[in-house]
Design a protein around this motif. Structure first.
Motif, short mmCIF file in Angstrom:
data_model
loop_
_atom_site.label_atom_id
_atom_site.label_comp_id
_atom_site.label_asym_id
_atom_site.label_seq_id
_atom_site.Cartn_x
_atom_site.Cartn_y
_atom_site.Cartn_z
N SER A 1 0.83 -1.22 0.00
CA SER A 1 0.00 0.00 0.00
C SER A 1 0.86 1.26 0.00
N ASP B 1 -8.20 -3.98 -0.91
CA ASP B 1 -8.05 -4.50 0.46
C ASP B 1 -9.20 -3.96 1.29
N GLN C 1 -9.00 -3.31 5.19
CA GLN C 1 -8.15 -2.24 5.73
C GLN C 1 -8.37 -0.91 5.03
N THR D 1 -6.48 0.82 3.26
CA THR D 1 -5.33 1.68 3.59
C THR D 1 -5.24 2.89 2.67
N ASP E 1 -4.11 -1.75 -5.51
CA ASP E 1 -3.54 -2.26 -4.26
C ASP E 1 -4.39 -3.46 -3.83
N THR E 2 -3.71 -4.52 -3.42
CA THR E 2 -4.42 -5.74 -3.03
C THR E 2 -4.06 -6.12 -1.60
MG LIG Z 1 -1.82 -2.91 2.29
#
Ligand SMILES: [Mg+2]
Ligand SMILES: Nc1ncnc2c1ncn2[C@@H]1O[C@H](COP(=O)(O)OP(=O)(O)OP(=O)(O)O)[C@@H](O)[C@H]1O
Length: 209
Positions: free
Chosen positions: A16, A39, A42, A44, A85-86
């Protein structure tokens, strides 16, 4: 449009963080950039983009939550760069995201504990015929040249490309992320310089205009 994804088997390796570094770098080049945050537990990047916006940081970097690739495909019109982002722990989505990416970054620390599972994932992804899009990024690294050289050798022996510039572990980078900044937006000139080199390497590997 160019698509870069950050995937990994390990948690906390800097996926991230690097997604945000690349997104800011692309946006600063005037490329319309979206972070697609998969994600969902989260979020993020979505949370960070909120902090960035509230602090009035420029350029704006848009980050949105996505559950499926189908949804993402429907929402990318007009963007020059999509940074995906994963979550940690590779799953079916990891493979699908990688398939649709122009470049797939796998951040890892320099330790064998992290490199082993990262290279295993790289091999699994490579079986889908995308080996030439996989780039391992040594991330959150310390100052030991010996450990870095060793990691670079392990990656080379496994037959994968390593990004030539590393992402160093520094309190300043963490503080900046907390403040809605990323990478070369650091106030410390040394951090700025090392982040700039990393951004250039990420952008070069992303390609496009
Ligand atoms: Mg992350
Ligand atoms: N270069 C750095 N220096 C200091 N701290 C960093 C750096 N890069 C990332 N961090 C911090 O390290 C932690 C993990 O980084 P990050 O969230 O990017 O990893 P991740 O791979 O996305 O983790 P997860 O698998 O949980 O999604 C975060 O607290 C982040 O702020």
């Amino acid at each position: 449009m160019r698509v870069a994804s950050f995937v990994g088997q390990k948690g906390g390796v800097g996926k991230s963080a690097l997604a945000r570094v690349l997104a800011v770098a692309a946006a600063r080049k005037g490329r319309k950039t979206l972070i697609a945050d998969f994600d969902r537990e989260q979020l993020t990047c979505v949370e960070w983009a909120g902090r960035r916006k509230r602090a009035g940081r420029k350029p704006d970097v848009e980050a949105r939550e996505f559950k499926t690739l189908k949804k993402l495909r429907k929402n990318v019109d007009g963007y020059d760069v999509v940074v995906v982002d994963t979550r940690g722990h590779a799953d079916e989505l990891t493979k699908d995201v990688a398939d649709e990416s122009d470049v797939v970054f796998l951040p890892t620390s320099a330790s064998l504990d992290d490199l082993g599972p990262t290279l295993d994932l790289a091999r699994r992804l490579a079986r889908h015929g995308i080996a030439d899009r996989i780039v391992i990024v040594l991330s959150r690294v310390g100052r030991s040249e010996r450990l870095l050289d060793n990691a670079a050798r392990v990656i080379e022996e496994a037959g994968f490309e390593a990004l030539q510039v590393h992402w160093p572990q520094r309190d300043g980078f963490q503080g900046d992320l907390d403040d809605g900044l990323a990478g070369s937006e650091a106030s410390n000139p040394h951090l700025r310089q090392s982040a700039k080199a990393l951004e250039d390497a990420l952008l070069a590997r992303l390609g496009g205009k």
